[in-house]
Scaffold this active site. Structure first.
Site, PDB file in Angstrom:
ATOM      1  N   THR A  47       0.830  -1.207   0.000  1.00  0.00           N
ATOM      2  CA  THR A  47       0.000   0.000   0.000  1.00  0.00           C
ATOM      3  C   THR A  47       0.860   1.251   0.000  1.00  0.00           C
ATOM      4  O   THR A  47       0.553   2.234  -0.674  1.00  0.00           O
ATOM      5  CB  THR A  47      -0.974   0.001   1.195  1.00  0.00           C
ATOM      6  OG1 THR A  47      -1.803  -1.157   1.109  1.00  0.00           O
ATOM      7  CG2 THR A  47      -1.839   1.252   1.226  1.00  0.00           C
ATOM      8  N   CYS A  48       1.951   1.210   0.728  1.00  0.00           N
ATOM      9  CA  CYS A  48       2.847   2.366   0.823  1.00  0.00           C
ATOM     10  C   CYS A  48       3.437   2.716  -0.535  1.00  0.00           C
ATOM     11  O   CYS A  48       3.545   3.895  -0.885  1.00  0.00           O
ATOM     12  CB  CYS A  48       3.958   2.087   1.832  1.00  0.00           C
ATOM     13  SG  CYS A  48       3.350   1.578   3.456  1.00  0.00           S
TER      14      CYS A  48
END
Length: 159
Positions: A47-48
């Site tokens: 996600t980062c």
């Protein structure tokens, strides 16, 4: 206890990679400035890397047009943060701050225990806006979510 709106950013030292590893204090980052700081659980994590950092890269100029500096922190070392910045085409002015031992995340009261995923203690996913080191807006994600700390959400919240 976690930091809240109205609190001053705690004194801490983070690291950046500039001609070797360089220490940078929270005073240097926040004093006399408007800053959006977002934190991710880890560089190069799904996600980062797919959403969180890319959103701030994409909207970097929108923050700068408002006179706001942008900084990213993660419980990673300065070498990892620099490699991640390069891989993500992060603009030079977007500060990639290494909180290698998690001391800053701990001082903020925003530690995430990711031991179940083999990642140890990390920072929770959040974003904050501070003026002269005082928190004016704080958006902390619920576990496993990515809604309130995105660049788009911060821009909307800042009006």
């Amino acid at each position: 206890m976690s930091i809240k709106v109205g609190d001053r950013i705690p004194q801490a030292t983070l690291n950046v990679l500039r001609d070797g590893v360089q220490a940078v204090t929270t005073d240097e980052i926040f004093k006399g400035k408007k800053v959006v700081l977002f934190s991710v659980p880890g560089a190069f994590t799904p996600t980062c890397s797919a959403k969180h950092l890319p959103g701030y890269v994409q909207h970097y100029e929108a923050f700068r047009e408002r006179g706001i500096e942008v900084a990213c922190t993660a419980v990673n070392d300065a070498f990892v943060m620099a490699a991640w910045a390069k891989a993500q085409d992060v603009p030079a002015g977007l500060h990639m701050l290494a909180d290698g031992n998690g001391a800053f995340a701990k001082a903020l009261g925003l530690v995430l225990d990711a031991s179940g995923f083999g990642m140890g203690l990390r920072s929770q996913r959040f974003a904050l806006y501070a003026e002269d080191g005082v928190v004016k807006l704080l958006q902390v994600e619920a576990p496993g979510e990515f809604k309130v700390s995105s660049a788009e959400a911060m821009l909307a919240a800042l009006g």
